[in-house]
Design a protein around this motif. Structure first.
Motif, PDB file in Angstrom:
ATOM      1  N   ALA A 186       0.896  -1.199   0.087  1.00 58.39           N
ATOM      2  CA  ALA A 186      -0.042   0.057  -0.033  1.00 58.39           C
ATOM      3  C   ALA A 186       0.968   1.323   0.017  1.00 58.39           C
ATOM      4  O   ALA A 186       0.515   2.168   0.429  1.00 58.39           O
ATOM      5  CB  ALA A 186      -1.047  -0.056   1.041  1.00 58.39           C
ATOM      6  N   CYS A 187       1.953   1.157  -0.724  1.00 60.45           N
ATOM      7  CA  CYS A 187       2.828   2.486  -0.848  1.00 60.45           C
ATOM      8  C   CYS A 187       2.444   3.308  -1.861  1.00 60.45           C
ATOM      9  O   CYS A 187       1.464   2.741  -2.765  1.00 60.45           O
ATOM     10  CB  CYS A 187       4.308   2.159  -0.949  1.00 60.45           C
ATOM     11  N   SER A 188       2.766   4.411  -1.950  1.00 59.73           N
ATOM     12  CA  SER A 188       2.366   5.453  -3.199  1.00 59.73           C
ATOM     13  C   SER A 188       3.109   5.011  -4.290  1.00 59.73           C
ATOM     14  O   SER A 188       4.067   4.312  -4.418  1.00 59.73           O
ATOM     15  CB  SER A 188       2.799   6.683  -2.856  1.00 59.73           C
ATOM     16  N   GLY A 189       2.456   5.418  -5.393  1.00 59.40           N
ATOM     17  CA  GLY A 189       3.132   4.956  -6.784  1.00 59.40           C
ATOM     18  C   GLY A 189       4.428   5.740  -6.751  1.00 59.40           C
ATOM     19  O   GLY A 189       5.419   5.208  -7.573  1.00 59.40           O
ATOM     20  N   GLU A 190       4.487   6.770  -6.211  1.00 62.14           N
ATOM     21  CA  GLU A 190       5.942   7.441  -6.139  1.00 62.14           C
ATOM     22  C   GLU A 190       7.069   6.349  -5.793  1.00 62.14           C
ATOM     23  O   GLU A 190       8.276   6.535  -6.250  1.00 62.14           O
ATOM     24  CB  GLU A 190       5.987   8.787  -5.430  1.00 62.14           C
ATOM     25  N   CYS A 191       6.998   5.822  -4.672  1.00 64.02           N
ATOM     26  CA  CYS A 191       7.893   4.659  -4.271  1.00 64.02           C
ATOM     27  C   CYS A 191       8.493   3.979  -5.434  1.00 64.02           C
ATOM     28  O   CYS A 191       9.733   3.330  -5.310  1.00 64.02           O
ATOM     29  CB  CYS A 191       7.090   3.848  -3.026  1.00 64.02           C
ATOM     30  N   PHE A 192       7.673   3.521  -6.352  1.00 61.12           N
ATOM     31  CA  PHE A 192       8.052   2.610  -7.301  1.00 61.12           C
ATOM     32  C   PHE A 192       9.088   3.372  -8.287  1.00 61.12           C
ATOM     33  O   PHE A 192      10.166   2.764  -8.586  1.00 61.12           O
ATOM     34  CB  PHE A 192       7.014   2.194  -8.272  1.00 61.12           C
ATOM     35  N   VAL A 193       8.597   4.711  -8.491  1.00 63.65           N
ATOM     36  CA  VAL A 193       9.869   5.432  -9.209  1.00 63.65           C
ATOM     37  C   VAL A 193      10.983   5.610  -8.501  1.00 63.65           C
ATOM     38  O   VAL A 193      11.991   5.629  -8.717  1.00 63.65           O
ATOM     39  CB  VAL A 193       8.994   6.791  -9.607  1.00 63.65           C
ATOM     40  N   LEU A 194      10.715   5.725  -7.154  1.00 59.55           N
ATOM     41  CA  LEU A 194      12.000   6.239  -6.275  1.00 59.55           C
ATOM     42  C   LEU A 194      12.733   4.930  -6.278  1.00 59.55           C
ATOM     43  O   LEU A 194      14.021   4.847  -6.317  1.00 59.55           O
ATOM     44  CB  LEU A 194      11.531   6.540  -4.833  1.00 59.55           C
ATOM     45  N   ALA A 195      12.063   3.920  -6.062  1.00 55.20           N
ATOM     46  CA  ALA A 195      12.852   2.536  -6.179  1.00 55.20           C
ATOM     47  C   ALA A 195      13.814   2.223  -7.354  1.00 55.20           C
ATOM     48  O   ALA A 195      14.863   1.798  -7.251  1.00 55.20           O
ATOM     49  CB  ALA A 195      11.833   1.265  -5.971  1.00 55.20           C
ATOM     50  N   LEU A 196      13.443   2.646  -8.521  1.00 53.88           N
ATOM     51  CA  LEU A 196      14.253   2.736  -9.712  1.00 53.88           C
ATOM     52  C   LEU A 196      15.366   3.598  -9.635  1.00 53.88           C
ATOM     53  O   LEU A 196      16.584   3.343  -9.838  1.00 53.88           O
ATOM     54  CB  LEU A 196      13.420   3.000 -10.873  1.00 53.88           C
ATOM     55  N   VAL A 197      15.263   4.712  -9.063  1.00 51.53           N
ATOM     56  CA  VAL A 197      16.135   5.692  -8.875  1.00 51.53           C
ATOM     57  C   VAL A 197      17.130   5.208  -7.842  1.00 51.53           C
ATOM     58  O   VAL A 197      18.558   5.022  -8.161  1.00 51.53           O
ATOM     59  CB  VAL A 197      15.946   6.966  -8.307  1.00 51.53           C
ATOM     60  N   TYR A 198      16.763   4.518  -6.951  1.00 45.82           N
ATOM     61  CA  TYR A 198      17.757   3.754  -5.982  1.00 45.82           C
ATOM     62  C   TYR A 198      18.450   2.604  -6.411  1.00 45.82           C
ATOM     63  O   TYR A 198      19.718   2.419  -6.192  1.00 45.82           O
ATOM     64  CB  TYR A 198      16.942   3.229  -4.517  1.00 45.82           C
ATOM     65  N   ILE A 199      17.999   1.884  -7.312  1.00 49.43           N
ATOM     66  CA  ILE A 199      18.617   0.749  -7.947  1.00 49.43           C
ATOM     67  C   ILE A 199      19.618   1.316  -9.011  1.00 49.43           C
ATOM     68  O   ILE A 199      20.723   0.773  -8.907  1.00 49.43           O
ATOM     69  CB  ILE A 199      17.427  -0.231  -8.570  1.00 49.43           C
ATOM     70  N   ASP A 200      19.260   2.232  -9.537  1.00 53.71           N
ATOM     71  CA  ASP A 200      20.174   2.796 -10.609  1.00 53.71           C
ATOM     72  C   ASP A 200      21.471   3.414  -9.854  1.00 53.71           C
ATOM     73  O   ASP A 200      22.528   3.357 -10.320  1.00 53.71           O
ATOM     74  CB  ASP A 200      19.355   3.796 -11.497  1.00 53.71           C
ATOM     75  N   ARG A 201      21.139   4.220  -8.735  1.00 56.90           N
ATOM     76  CA  ARG A 201      22.245   4.581  -7.860  1.00 56.90           C
ATOM     77  C   ARG A 201      23.283   3.324  -7.387  1.00 56.90           C
ATOM     78  O   ARG A 201      24.565   3.826  -7.375  1.00 56.90           O
ATOM     79  CB  ARG A 201      21.737   5.346  -6.512  1.00 56.90           C
ATOM     80  N   ILE A 202      22.488   2.337  -7.011  1.00 55.46           N
ATOM     81  CA  ILE A 202      23.524   1.334  -6.654  1.00 55.46           C
ATOM     82  C   ILE A 202      24.415   0.653  -7.679  1.00 55.46           C
ATOM     83  O   ILE A 202      25.669   0.501  -7.631  1.00 55.46           O
ATOM     84  CB  ILE A 202      22.490   0.054  -5.895  1.00 55.46           C
ATOM     85  N   ILE A 203      23.571   0.580  -8.962  1.00 51.93           N
ATOM     86  CA  ILE A 203      24.660   0.133 -10.074  1.00 51.93           C
ATOM     87  C   ILE A 203      25.455   1.072 -10.497  1.00 51.93           C
ATOM     88  O   ILE A 203      26.696   0.647 -10.919  1.00 51.93           O
ATOM     89  CB  ILE A 203      23.467   0.414 -11.562  1.00 51.93           C
ATOM     90  N   GLN A 204      25.305   2.696 -10.361  1.00 54.06           N
ATOM     91  CA  GLN A 204      26.331   3.492 -10.763  1.00 54.06           C
ATOM     92  C   GLN A 204      27.467   3.437  -9.579  1.00 54.06           C
ATOM     93  O   GLN A 204      28.686   3.954  -9.989  1.00 54.06           O
ATOM     94  CB  GLN A 204      25.587   5.005 -10.961  1.00 54.06           C
ATOM     95  N   SER A 205      27.096   3.452  -8.624  1.00 59.41           N
ATOM     96  CA  SER A 205      28.040   3.538  -7.291  1.00 59.41           C
ATOM     97  C   SER A 205      28.789   2.354  -7.011  1.00 59.41           C
ATOM     98  O   SER A 205      29.895   2.435  -6.252  1.00 59.41           O
ATOM     99  CB  SER A 205      27.633   4.261  -5.991  1.00 59.41           C
ATOM    100  N   ASN A 206      28.303   1.312  -7.550  1.00 62.95           N
ATOM    101  CA  ASN A 206      28.882  -0.059  -7.253  1.00 62.95           C
ATOM    102  C   ASN A 206      29.275  -0.855  -8.585  1.00 62.95           C
ATOM    103  O   ASN A 206      28.684  -1.762  -8.901  1.00 62.95           O
ATOM    104  CB  ASN A 206      27.934  -0.990  -6.453  1.00 62.95           C
TER     105      ASN A 206
END
Length: 180
Positions: free
Chosen positions: A62-82
């Motif tokens: 029951a999280c907001s739709g925005e959380c799914f976009v934020l999750a994509l940003v977070y995953i991309d950050r992990i890819i870029q920083s590791n």
């Protein structure tokens, strides 16, 4: 505490799933290096598809739709920083449940505890706690996303839905709040 479901999360799921499916498909053929494996890696891919897994999270978290976009940003950050970390079918499910949980904790006013997310994600609670810590270290504890960065990722999802030659083309993307 009862948290109501957010319809926009479910609407973003097929598009996000398509993008992540394509990413995993590109990376699954790369040589698996046990030295770069971490807590997110499974021994074999889960039986549940990325789309079904995301739908499950959207339905029960029951999280907001925005959380799914934020999750994509977070995953991309992990890819870029590791640079040695490769997102594939062995780790995407654990990355998703962890990134969405963290996005809900950071962005939403109400969210569930780690034990509940663990149950949704099909992982033991102690593992969920461990994944959260690992994720935060890999993301350098940076969960803030600027409005422009959020807009960029949201627009990329919209463009994918409109222009991709795949199963998610022409899926209407909901209007999500752009965080201030």
């Amino acid at each position: 505490m009862e948290i109501s479901s957010d319809e926009t999360g479910a609407a973003v799921v097929p598009i996000l799933a398509c993008v992540l499916d394509q990413l995993c498909s590109r990376n699954d053929h790369l040589h698996y290096n046990a030295k770069t494996a971490n807590k997110f890696h499974a021994l074999r891919p889960p039986a549940i598809s990325i789309k079904d897994y995301l739908s499950r999270i959207a339905k029960y978290a029951a999280c907001s739709g925005e959380c799914f976009v934020l999750a994509l940003v977070y995953i991309d950050r992990i890819i870029q920083s590791n640079p040695t970390f490769v997102v594939n079918s062995l780790n995407i499910h654990r990355l998703l449940i962890t990134s969405i949980m963290l996005a809900a904790k950071f962005f939403d006013d109400q969210y569930y505890n780690n034990a509940y997310y663990a149950k949704i994600g099909g992982v033991p609670c102690h593992e969920m706690n461990s994944l959260e810590v690992e994720f935060l270290f890999m993301a350098n504890f940076n969960l803030y996303v600027s409005t422009s960065k959020y807009s960029q990722y949201y627009l990329e999802l919209c463009n994918h839905a409109m222009n991709a030659n795949c199963g998610c083309s022409n899926i209407p993307v909901p209007g999500l709040t752009i965080p201030p």
